[in-house]
Motif scaffolding. Sequence first.
Motif, PDB file in Angstrom:
ATOM      1  N   LEU A  88       0.842  -1.112   0.033  1.00  0.00           N
ATOM      2  CA  LEU A  88      -0.041  -0.094   0.059  1.00  0.00           C
ATOM      3  C   LEU A  88       1.158   1.162  -0.018  1.00  0.00           C
ATOM      4  O   LEU A  88       1.950   1.454   0.723  1.00  0.00           O
ATOM      5  CB  LEU A  88      -0.749   0.043   1.143  1.00  0.00           C
ATOM      6  CG  LEU A  88      -1.781  -0.988   1.652  1.00  0.00           C
ATOM      7  CD1 LEU A  88      -2.457  -1.334   2.927  1.00  0.00           C
ATOM      8  CD2 LEU A  88      -3.169  -0.859   0.712  1.00  0.00           C
ATOM      9  N   PHE A 102      -4.627   6.529   1.367  1.00  0.00           N
ATOM     10  CA  PHE A 102      -4.086   5.348   0.867  1.00  0.00           C
ATOM     11  C   PHE A 102      -4.462   5.067  -0.497  1.00  0.00           C
ATOM     12  O   PHE A 102      -5.576   5.210  -0.892  1.00  0.00           O
ATOM     13  CB  PHE A 102      -4.738   4.033   1.856  1.00  0.00           C
ATOM     14  CG  PHE A 102      -3.719   4.046   2.904  1.00  0.00           C
ATOM     15  CD1 PHE A 102      -4.141   4.749   4.274  1.00  0.00           C
ATOM     16  CD2 PHE A 102      -2.829   3.086   3.344  1.00  0.00           C
ATOM     17  CE1 PHE A 102      -3.514   4.702   5.438  1.00  0.00           C
ATOM     18  CE2 PHE A 102      -2.013   2.961   4.435  1.00  0.00           C
ATOM     19  CZ  PHE A 102      -2.403   3.783   5.543  1.00  0.00           C
ATOM     20  N   GLY A 103      -3.795   4.215  -1.258  1.00  0.00           N
ATOM     21  CA  GLY A 103      -3.976   3.565  -2.608  1.00  0.00           C
ATOM     22  C   GLY A 103      -4.679   2.430  -2.243  1.00  0.00           C
ATOM     23  O   GLY A 103      -4.932   1.783  -0.924  1.00  0.00           O
ATOM     24  N   ALA A 104      -5.300   1.835  -3.242  1.00  0.00           N
ATOM     25  CA  ALA A 104      -6.163   0.606  -3.164  1.00  0.00           C
ATOM     26  C   ALA A 104      -5.177  -0.912  -2.888  1.00  0.00           C
ATOM     27  O   ALA A 104      -5.497  -1.736  -2.599  1.00  0.00           O
ATOM     28  CB  ALA A 104      -7.043   0.113  -4.209  1.00  0.00           C
TER      29      ALA A 104
ATOM     30  N   GLY B  40     -10.643  -5.340  -0.961  1.00  0.00           N
ATOM     31  CA  GLY B  40      -9.995  -4.890  -2.218  1.00  0.00           C
ATOM     32  C   GLY B  40      -9.620  -3.092  -2.070  1.00  0.00           C
ATOM     33  O   GLY B  40      -9.336  -2.748  -3.093  1.00  0.00           O
ATOM     34  N   GLN B  41      -9.794  -2.494  -1.127  1.00  0.00           N
ATOM     35  CA  GLN B  41      -9.540  -1.309  -0.937  1.00  0.00           C
ATOM     36  C   GLN B  41      -8.292  -0.892   0.072  1.00  0.00           C
ATOM     37  O   GLN B  41      -7.968  -1.854   0.937  1.00  0.00           O
ATOM     38  CB  GLN B  41     -10.918  -0.363  -0.450  1.00  0.00           C
ATOM     39  CG  GLN B  41     -11.686  -0.568  -1.304  1.00  0.00           C
ATOM     40  CD  GLN B  41     -11.474   0.034  -2.968  1.00  0.00           C
ATOM     41  OE1 GLN B  41     -10.858   1.262  -2.881  1.00  0.00           O
ATOM     42  NE2 GLN B  41     -11.706  -0.464  -3.962  1.00  0.00           N
ATOM     43  N   GLY B  42      -7.986   0.241   0.199  1.00  0.00           N
ATOM     44  CA  GLY B  42      -6.885   0.741   1.048  1.00  0.00           C
ATOM     45  C   GLY B  42      -7.576   1.277   2.231  1.00  0.00           C
ATOM     46  O   GLY B  42      -8.853   1.525   2.196  1.00  0.00           O
ATOM     47  N   PRO B  43      -7.058   1.407   3.405  1.00  0.00           N
ATOM     48  CA  PRO B  43      -7.621   1.912   4.663  1.00  0.00           C
ATOM     49  C   PRO B  43      -8.087   3.379   4.202  1.00  0.00           C
ATOM     50  O   PRO B  43      -7.459   3.933   3.637  1.00  0.00           O
ATOM     51  CB  PRO B  43      -6.400   2.003   5.646  1.00  0.00           C
ATOM     52  CG  PRO B  43      -5.729   0.897   5.385  1.00  0.00           C
ATOM     53  CD  PRO B  43      -5.621   1.128   3.782  1.00  0.00           C
ATOM     54  N   GLU B  44      -9.318   3.465   4.757  1.00  0.00           N
ATOM     55  CA  GLU B  44      -9.860   5.012   4.528  1.00  0.00           C
ATOM     56  C   GLU B  44     -10.032   5.551   5.975  1.00  0.00           C
ATOM     57  O   GLU B  44     -10.449   4.973   6.988  1.00  0.00           O
ATOM     58  CB  GLU B  44     -11.185   4.836   3.986  1.00  0.00           C
ATOM     59  CG  GLU B  44     -12.269   6.078   3.892  1.00  0.00           C
ATOM     60  CD  GLU B  44     -13.508   5.743   3.339  1.00  0.00           C
ATOM     61  OE1 GLU B  44     -14.170   6.458   3.061  1.00  0.00           O
ATOM     62  OE2 GLU B  44     -14.041   4.396   3.649  1.00  0.00           O
TER      63      GLU B  44
END
Lengths: 112, 114
Positions: A88, A102-104, B40-44
């Motif tokens: 990441l 953050f990116g995915a 499938g995503q990064g942390p938010e």
Amino acid sequence: TQLLEQSPQFLSIQEGENLTVYCNSSSVFSSLQWYRQEPGEGPVLLVTVVTGGEVKKLKRLTFQFGDARKDSSLHITAAQPGDTGLYLCAGALRSNDYKLSFGAGTTVTVRA
Amino acid sequence: GAGVSQTPSNKVTEKGKYVELRCDPISGHTALYWYRQSLGQGPEFLIYFQGTGAADDSGLPNDRFFAVRPEGSVSTLKIQRTERGDSAVYLCASSFGLGADTQYFGPGTRLTVL
């Protein structure tokens, strides 16, 4: 909509090969970080880059921050199965920014 | 403990129920963060505490979400009237001080809303 776009989304390579993961944005970041995350665990910080054009090396991993501070890359030389994980990138828009974007992520699989 | 700990590690609940997720930061860390990571995503980013106060809660998706840190250490993220879309891994992180200090993440709580 994420500020940081990572590519590729998935990468599967043989042990001993090299790989590069990219992190791109239209925004300028004060700093950019790379994390590795393994299943069932939280992200672990690998490196922080803060200066445009900066290159940092961590054993077989090389991190580069773009001159314009909008993009970054992670290069792994002679990948090993232990390098398998979700990579990441995350950026801070301002120097004192606690809020990371953050990116995915890129899922890297290194086959023995 | 040496790192950030989160409990429970997994939580399964039914739509409409109330849940609480707990985070124990690294001892001595004054800053605490909550993030949400969907599949499938990064942390938010959700919310950030400096001491006992919520310095920035701009990432909370709506008023069903609330977090507290009454004594400046342990934090609880509370979700009312859970919805299936709340299903995600909720990550907690802590850092020694303000700003760009390294954030250390816990293993997360996997919330599943049926």
